[in-house]
Scaffold this motif. Structure first.
Motif, mmCIF file in Angstrom:
data_model
loop_
_atom_site.group_PDB
_atom_site.id
_atom_site.type_symbol
_atom_site.label_atom_id
_atom_site.label_comp_id
_atom_site.label_asym_id
_atom_site.label_seq_id
_atom_site.Cartn_x
_atom_site.Cartn_y
_atom_site.Cartn_z
ATOM 1 N N ARG A 194 0.809 -1.221 0.000
ATOM 2 C CA ARG A 194 0.000 0.000 0.000
ATOM 3 C C ARG A 194 0.844 1.274 0.000
ATOM 4 O O ARG A 194 0.566 2.224 -0.731
ATOM 5 C CB ARG A 194 -0.920 -0.010 1.219
ATOM 6 N N PHE A 195 1.906 1.286 0.839
ATOM 7 C CA PHE A 195 2.693 2.505 1.019
ATOM 8 C C PHE A 195 4.092 2.430 0.398
ATOM 9 O O PHE A 195 4.793 3.444 0.356
ATOM 10 C CB PHE A 195 2.826 2.826 2.512
ATOM 11 N N GLY A 196 4.499 1.241 -0.046
ATOM 12 C CA GLY A 196 5.815 1.113 -0.659
ATOM 13 C C GLY A 196 6.776 0.313 0.195
ATOM 14 O O GLY A 196 6.630 0.229 1.417
ATOM 15 N N ARG A 197 7.783 -0.258 -0.470
ATOM 16 C CA ARG A 197 8.781 -1.059 0.256
ATOM 17 C C ARG A 197 9.733 -0.177 1.071
ATOM 18 O O ARG A 197 10.084 -0.512 2.192
ATOM 19 C CB ARG A 197 9.608 -1.905 -0.718
ATOM 20 N N ARG A 198 10.140 0.935 0.482
ATOM 21 C CA ARG A 198 11.171 1.760 1.121
ATOM 22 C C ARG A 198 10.760 2.292 2.493
ATOM 23 O O ARG A 198 11.523 2.155 3.450
ATOM 24 C CB ARG A 198 11.564 2.900 0.171
ATOM 25 N N PRO A 199 9.596 2.922 2.655
ATOM 26 C CA PRO A 199 9.254 3.421 3.997
ATOM 27 C C PRO A 199 9.101 2.308 5.028
ATOM 28 O O PRO A 199 9.505 2.484 6.189
ATOM 29 C CB PRO A 199 7.934 4.169 3.777
ATOM 30 N N VAL A 200 8.532 1.177 4.617
ATOM 31 C CA VAL A 200 8.401 0.061 5.558
ATOM 32 C C VAL A 200 9.773 -0.489 5.929
ATOM 33 O O VAL A 200 10.041 -0.820 7.091
ATOM 34 C CB VAL A 200 7.499 -1.045 4.958
ATOM 35 N N LEU A 201 10.668 -0.564 4.949
ATOM 36 C CA LEU A 201 12.028 -1.030 5.217
ATOM 37 C C LEU A 201 12.768 -0.092 6.166
ATOM 38 O O LEU A 201 13.423 -0.540 7.115
ATOM 39 C CB LEU A 201 12.813 -1.145 3.911
#
Length: 409
Positions: A75-82
């Motif tokens: 939903r929000f992207g891999r980068r911010p969750v990572l």
């Protein structure tokens, strides 16, 4: 890179070497978190009490958090969750170094397991973002080679750190690792998630989950993953008790057995890349599963003939299983998300959760027998090897049969 499907932001140029290092770091966060602090367990037990829950809590939180973080990364992207996961991994590690009670340490480890879920699930999902399924399996095999190196070196590094300083230093080392991964993501990883349609509503979320669970290929590859990981998990859980308490190995001797297992796994990841030059992933695991079943049945056959489990047969059989594991994991992880380019995080999360759940159940089943007999490890390996082979030869082959037939016509 012609065979990769580039989807990251244009402002960050994609570098495959940087990305493979990132994969190794993200996937390696799991053995680092579990293996680096193993030499600290006796000291933790002496100061705070029985540390068993620190490992169980980490594993359960890791499995459960994937179900939340995978869809969030879609939903929000891999980068911010990572980035959030790396920061939390580092902070909870540093916090664990300063706690003064077992309960606080367990809380830190649970939070660290949840943070680790972000790293692993985004690693697997980003492979689907950037690569075709076959090329994704090759990329994962390279990243998992790095995981094998971490698994080989983490206990040695942990032992040196604890011997030189204290058990607290092991958690400081984990925090430093988390900071290093955060920096690598920050500087070398642009968003890999392709442009999205508007945020889905709750009904669409439920529909996506049903689509993942209802897919025959997802179920087949997840079966391979769960059987293969559970078999390896039982070895890691039991090996110290079996080889030291049952067979009388020295701690160094047991450590060498574990090192040999890691080297066999690394060899399997190299073999995986060789197989994928000539075969599709479903055919590759059809070959590697022969090693899995051969290893398990070797242990069982020798034990039945000799009247008791034999150390040499168990070691040889385990190494065969580890070689197969080096092929099963990259092919299975790529295959389980291959059909869901729009929901790769969700598919990776569900398959990862099911892997952890299966390993936890099997681990709990053999836990009462640890140190009493080698038979539980023999039986779990023989059963696991057989289930790996059946999953590859029946479920995966059947799930891929329509595509094979269509190509033939």
């Amino acid at each position: 890179m012609s065979d990769a499907r580039r989807a990251a932001t244009p402002s960050r140029k994609f570098s495959e070497p940087h990305y493979i290092v990132l994969l190794a770091l993200l996937l390696g966060s799991q053995p680092i978190a579990t293996d680096l602090y193993l030499p600290a367990l006796p000291a933790i037990a002496a100061e705070l009490g029985n540390p068993a829950l620190t490992l169980t809590g980490l594993t359960l939180a890791f499995g459960a958090a994937q179900l939340i973080l995978g869809p969030l990364s879609d939903r929000f992207g891999r980068r911010p969750v990572l980035l959030a996961g790396c920061a939390a991994y580092a902070l909870t590690s540093f916090a664990g170094a300063w706690v003064t009670s077992l309960a606080a340490l367990v809380v830190c480890r649970c939070l660290q397991g949840a943070a680790m879920a972000a790293l692993v699930v985004c690693a697997r999902a980003s492979v689907r973002d950037l690569y075709t399924p076959v090329e994704g399996a090759k990329a994962l095999s390279r990243g998992l080679t790095g995981l094998g190196i971490f698994a080989l070196s983490a206990p040695l590094v942990g032992a040196l750190v604890v011997a030189q300083f204290s058990w607290h230093a092991a958690f400081v080392a984990l925090g430093i690792f988390g900071m290093a991964v955060f920096a690598w993501v920050w500087f070398f990883f642009g968003e890999s998630l392709p442009p999205r349609t508007p945020v889905p509503d709750a009904d669409a979320e439920v529909s996506a989950t049903r689509a993942v669970l209802g897919d025959a290929r997802f179920r087949a590859w997840t079966a391979v993953l769960a059987a293969s990981y559970s078999t390896l998990f039982c070895f890691l859980l039991s090996s110290g008790f079996v080889y030291i308490k049952v067979f009388g190995f020295s701690p160094l001797g047991c450590g060498l057995v574990l090192a040999g297992n890691s080297l066999s796994y690394i060899a399997g990841t190299y073999w995986c890349r060789h197989l994928l030059k000539q075969r599709t992933p479903d055919r590759a695991v059809s070959v590697s599963s022969r090693f899995s079943i051969a290893g398990g049945l070797l242990m069982l056959a020798v034990a039945l003939v000799a009247g008791a489990p034999q150390a040499w047969a168990m070691i040889a059989g385990q190494y065969l299983i580890a070689i197969g594991h080096g092929v099963n994991q990259p092919c299975g992880q790529a295959g389980s998300v291959a059909g869901f380019p729009q929901h790769a995080g969700r598919a990776a999360a569900i398959s990862g959760f099911l892997m952890m759940l299966a390993a936890f159940i099997v681990g709990q089943a053999i836990a009462p027998f640890l140190g009493v007999s080698a038979w539980p490890l023999v039986l779990t390996n023989a059963t696991g090897g057989t289930l790996i082979a059946l999953s590859a030869w029946v479920l995966v082959r059947r799930a891929h049969a329509p595509a094979t037939s269509a190509r033939a016509t």
